[in-house]
Design a protein around this motif. Structure first.
Motif, PDB file in Angstrom:
ATOM      1  N   UNK A 171       0.831  -1.206   0.000  1.00  0.00           N
ATOM      2  CA  UNK A 171       0.000   0.000   0.000  1.00  0.00           C
ATOM      3  C   UNK A 171       0.864   1.254   0.000  1.00  0.00           C
ATOM      4  N   UNK A 172       1.984   1.210   0.745  1.00  0.00           N
ATOM      5  CA  UNK A 172       2.883   2.360   0.792  1.00  0.00           C
ATOM      6  C   UNK A 172       3.469   2.635  -0.590  1.00  0.00           C
ATOM      7  N   UNK A 173       3.879   1.566  -1.295  1.00  0.00           N
ATOM      8  CA  UNK A 173       4.454   1.741  -2.633  1.00  0.00           C
ATOM      9  C   UNK A 173       3.407   2.248  -3.621  1.00  0.00           C
ATOM     10  N   UNK A 174       2.218   1.646  -3.585  1.00  0.00           N
ATOM     11  CA  UNK A 174       1.160   2.077  -4.502  1.00  0.00           C
ATOM     12  C   UNK A 174       0.722   3.501  -4.162  1.00  0.00           C
ATOM     13  N   UNK A 175       0.694   3.823  -2.867  1.00  0.00           N
ATOM     14  CA  UNK A 175       0.287   5.157  -2.443  1.00  0.00           C
ATOM     15  C   UNK A 175       1.224   6.247  -2.913  1.00  0.00           C
ATOM     16  N   UNK A 176       2.465   5.880  -3.288  1.00  0.00           N
ATOM     17  CA  UNK A 176       3.420   6.864  -3.780  1.00  0.00           C
ATOM     18  C   UNK A 176       3.152   7.268  -5.226  1.00  0.00           C
ATOM     19  N   UNK A 177       2.283   6.520  -5.906  1.00  0.00           N
ATOM     20  CA  UNK A 177       1.978   6.855  -7.301  1.00  0.00           C
ATOM     21  C   UNK A 177       1.324   8.223  -7.377  1.00  0.00           C
ATOM     22  N   UNK A 197      -7.668  12.147  -8.484  1.00  0.00           N
ATOM     23  CA  UNK A 197      -7.050  13.426  -8.137  1.00  0.00           C
ATOM     24  C   UNK A 197      -6.297  13.406  -6.814  1.00  0.00           C
ATOM     25  N   UNK A 198      -6.602  12.448  -5.934  1.00  0.00           N
ATOM     26  CA  UNK A 198      -5.851  12.290  -4.693  1.00  0.00           C
ATOM     27  C   UNK A 198      -4.809  11.175  -4.803  1.00  0.00           C
ATOM     28  N   UNK A 199      -4.606  10.665  -6.008  1.00  0.00           N
ATOM     29  CA  UNK A 199      -3.670   9.575  -6.177  1.00  0.00           C
ATOM     30  C   UNK A 199      -4.229   8.264  -5.650  1.00  0.00           C
ATOM     31  N   UNK A 200      -3.352   7.429  -5.114  1.00  0.00           N
ATOM     32  CA  UNK A 200      -3.748   6.091  -4.648  1.00  0.00           C
ATOM     33  C   UNK A 200      -3.585   5.952  -3.135  1.00  0.00           C
ATOM     34  N   UNK A 201      -3.703   7.076  -2.432  1.00  0.00           N
ATOM     35  CA  UNK A 201      -3.483   7.051  -0.980  1.00  0.00           C
ATOM     36  C   UNK A 201      -4.477   6.157  -0.249  1.00  0.00           C
ATOM     37  N   UNK A 202      -5.703   6.073  -0.762  1.00  0.00           N
ATOM     38  CA  UNK A 202      -6.731   5.279  -0.078  1.00  0.00           C
ATOM     39  C   UNK A 202      -6.484   3.772  -0.209  1.00  0.00           C
TER      40      UNK A 202
END
Length: 283
Positions: A42-48, A55-60
């Motif tokens: 999730x941390x790696x994907x959230x960096x996208x 618009x908020x990226x993949x933080x969720x």
């Protein structure tokens, strides 16, 4: 990697010794393994980076991964509890000596992992490392329970110790699963971040110069460490709105660690042009 090796060893040990307690402990550690793995993914994907469609990226993704982990924990605990109930009714034969040997091996590995955390990681200052360290401590407690059950079976042939310890470990897993699922759903439902007071934020904003009133205030989390706020401020005529906006955003960042705030300024005679709504008073 050590955790995964330990999970495999306890599964093999549980099957060979017919010990549900060992299998339950393996399930407990497997949940930790997946939790750490999902957190890293999730941390790696959230960096996208954010895009036009996201618009908020993949933080969720972190929250979705946590929800999956919570549901898996609940399912594992339900299975162990059901198996334990069967064993309470008809206690099977359990190889106490083998159970003791595998549990001893598991305890040594868990203590080694805890020592690595204490030596290599900042378990006091880093929240994520501290959480992972507490997971390891939970594994140690569960393994000690399995050791006690093995001793009781080996020396007293008290086979009910196996389902009793299994039930205890299952309840630990169930508690963690419900907590993780509840927190994840709270974020997905745009709930107020824990530890933040909507009343205090509203009070600080109303105390800013030239602010007459406010409405349509919303506070939520994009992800676990990303709070967001939006509101409408009714200001006096002639107020320097740019300066007021800077003062409001700086205050929110310094006092409440809210770096993403959308504030709409309105004059006293201007009616809200959107479907304005404010939540009921809360803390």
């Amino acid at each position: 990697m050590l955790i995964f090796v330990l999970v495999i060893a306890e599964v093999i040990g549980g099957l060979l010794t017919n010990s549900l307690a060992l299998l339950a402990d393996a399930g407990h550690m497997l949940s930790d393994f997946f939790a750490i793995g999902l957190a890293l993914i999730a941390f790696k994907i959230g960096e996208r980076a954010a895009s036009k469609s996201k618009t908020f990226g993949y933080r969720r993704f972190e929250i979705l991964a946590a929800l999956v982990n919570g549901v898996v924990l609940i399912v594992i605990s339900g299975f162990v509890l059901w198996q334990a109930l069967q064993r309470f009714q008809e206690p099977p034969e359990v190889a106490g000596a083998g159970m003791l040997a595998f549990a001893s091996f598991a305890l040594v590995i868990n203590l080694l992992i805890a020592w690595i955390f204490l030596r290599e990681g900042d378990v006091k200052g880093n929240l994520n490392l501290r959480g992972a360290f507490f997971h390891v401590l939970g594994d140690i407690v569960g393994t000690i329970g399995v050791l006690v059950a093995g001793l009781l079976i080996l020396f007293f042939n008290w086979t009910l110790a196996d389902p009793i310890i299994s039930t205890g470990v299952a309840l630990l897993i169930l508690t963690a699963g419900f907590r993780i699922a509840k927190e994840s759903i709270h974020v997905l439902m745009e709930g107020k971040p824990p530890g933040m007071s909507l009343q205090k934020i509203e009070k600080h904003l109303k105390e800013l110069p030239h602010v007459r009133s406010m409405h349509d205030i919303h506070l939520w989390s994009i992800t676990s460490d990303f709070p967001a706020l939006s509101c409408h401020l009714v200001v006096e005529d002639g107020a320097d709105r740019d300066a007021l906006l800077r003062e409001a955003t700086d205050m929110l960042k310094e006092e409440f660690h809210i770096s993403h705030a959308v504030i709409q300024m309105e004059g006293g005679e201007v009616e809200c042009t959107t479907m304005c709504s404010s939540p009921r008073p809360s803390t």
